[in-house]
Enzyme design. Structure first.
Site, mmCIF file in Angstrom:
data_model
loop_
_atom_site.group_PDB
_atom_site.id
_atom_site.type_symbol
_atom_site.label_atom_id
_atom_site.label_comp_id
_atom_site.label_asym_id
_atom_site.label_seq_id
_atom_site.Cartn_x
_atom_site.Cartn_y
_atom_site.Cartn_z
ATOM 1 C CG HIS A 333 -20.540 -0.466 27.469
ATOM 2 N ND1 HIS A 333 -21.056 -1.605 28.065
ATOM 3 C CD2 HIS A 333 -19.297 -0.307 28.003
ATOM 4 C CE1 HIS A 333 -20.172 -2.101 28.913
ATOM 5 N NE2 HIS A 333 -19.104 -1.328 28.893
ATOM 6 N N PRO A 334 -21.193 3.479 24.478
ATOM 7 C CG PRO A 334 -20.246 5.566 23.988
ATOM 8 C CD PRO A 334 -20.269 4.491 25.040
#
Length: 396
Positions: A333-334
């Protein structure tokens, strides 16, 4: 009204639910987590079933929802196996992109309109820096000509980090899981023919949002439950009938990392430093997550199928901290490496245009000013929808 009823992206609750998912909800309720029939409704806290981007029980990806219906348009060209190497900038305006086609030929796509980067929170800052847009001192150190000094490019990286899987061990695998296909191809065939079986899951069908500290406005922890056989759909391997597990993350991590250039060559991957647990509160909350997950797996509703206690079998904060440091991993989930805003840290403005340059926008998870407190897929689709609206308004 909390849900739309039309639009290209379909959202459903998975109709195929393993019986252990009901066990999880029963166990979570027994230790104080109320049942929540809709995480995307009035409140987020509680335990229940996750909604997902599904259509008739199958993945509704952005490709199927948006790209497939547009493939025949005369103004759309799809180039596969292409590696974009830089944005072409002339006289303060983006004029196109340079890319390798089929990994060999260097090609150029030019435009008198607008270039939109949507390469994600890793790819977009990497491309900007390769194009001379980023922290000036860093670009000079990598022998990249500076086009615009944008200190925020590649900075403020955030990601949801999982503390690792907390496992409950199964007494009798045959009683809990029964006989299942041992070959991935057999599972694919079963799903294609019946819509059910081991692959009729999005892996994280059920879970909970939980609070830690008194007075929290929103839950600080998200957790997911999965039967051991669900791992099959991710690994193409052998179903693990020995256990079931729980994992999750801190919803709003405070740790900030970075994406920087390894060199000025587009063939060299960027250096990704998530800097996990640089904010000590992230580790504190991760320890609490492990404790809460263990409490659910050790609850009475699992007693008839669980062998012993869930692992790690400790409540000691130091022991759990060691477990977390040894088992923590990304949840992919960057965000926030080309953050949107109006301050000096911002890379793009509210209109998604890159500061200090004409004709270039960024439209992906990298523009999030801070991490969202849940999975990032649907928010990124929303960012793209809004970006499309903004682009249309500029062309009117």
């Amino acid at each position: 009204m909390y849900h739309g009823t039309d639009g290209p992206l379909s959202v459903e609750t998975n109709p195929h639910r393993h019986p252990l998912c009901e066990k999880f909800i029963e166990a979570a309720v027994s230790v104080g987590h109320r049942f929540n029939p809709d995480f995307n409704g009035a409140v987020q806290a509680g335990c229940g079933y996750y909604q997902a981007t599904l259509r008739n029980g199958r993945r509704c990806s952005t490709a199927s929802a948006y790209l497939d219906p547009a493939r025949s348009r005369p103004n759309l060209t799809i180039i596969k196996q292409a590696l974009v190497t830089r944005v072409i900038v002339e006289k303060g305006r983006a004029r196109g992109v340079e890319y390798f086609a089929d990994g060999r030929r260097l090609e150029v796509a030019s435009t008198d309109g607008e270039v939109i980067l949507a390469a994600g929170a890793i790819g977009s800052p990497h491309l900007l820096m390769l194009s001379g847009l980023g922290p000036a001192d860093h670009l000079k150190a990598k022998d990249v000509e500076v086009v615009a000094d944008l200190p925020g490019v590649g900075q403020y990286l955030q990601d949801h980090i999982s503390p690792g899987t907390i496992s409950g061990w199964v007494k009798d695998p045959d009683a809990v899981y029964g006989q299942v296909p041992l070959k991935f191809d057999d599972a694919v065939t079963e799903f294609e023919e019946t819509g059910g079986g081991l692959l009729a899951t999005h892996y994280l069908d059920v879970g909970a949002f939980m609070s830690v500290d008194p007075g929290e406005a929103y839950p600080s922890l998200q957790t997911f439950f999965y039967p051991g056989i669900s791992e099959f759909c991710r690994t193409d391997g052998v179903p693990d009938r020995r256990r079931f597990g729980v994992g999750g993350y801190v919803c709003k991590p405070g740790s900030l990392g970075s994406v920087t250039l390894a060199s000025g060559s587009p063939l060299d991957p960027p250096i990704i430093d998530p800097n996990y647990f640089s904010d000590p509160n992230d580790l504190r909350l991760s320890i609490e997550l492990v404790r809460k997950d263990r409490e659910i797996l050790n609850a009475a509703p699992f007693n008839d199928i669980r062998r012993g206690n869930a692992t790690p079998d400790t409540d000691d904060p130091k022991g759990i901290a060691t477990f977390v440091r040894q088992n923590a991993s990304t949840t992919w989930h960057p965000t926030s490496t080309c953050r949107m805003g109006i301050d000096e840290r911002a890379v793009v403005g509210p209109d998604r245009r890159v500061n200090g340059l004409e004709g270039l926008s960024v439209c992906d998870a990298s523009v999030m000013p801070s991490m969202v407190s849940g999975n990032t897929n649907a928010p990124v689709v929303m960012i793209a929808e809004k970006g499309a609206d903004i682009l249309r308004s500029r062309r009117i």
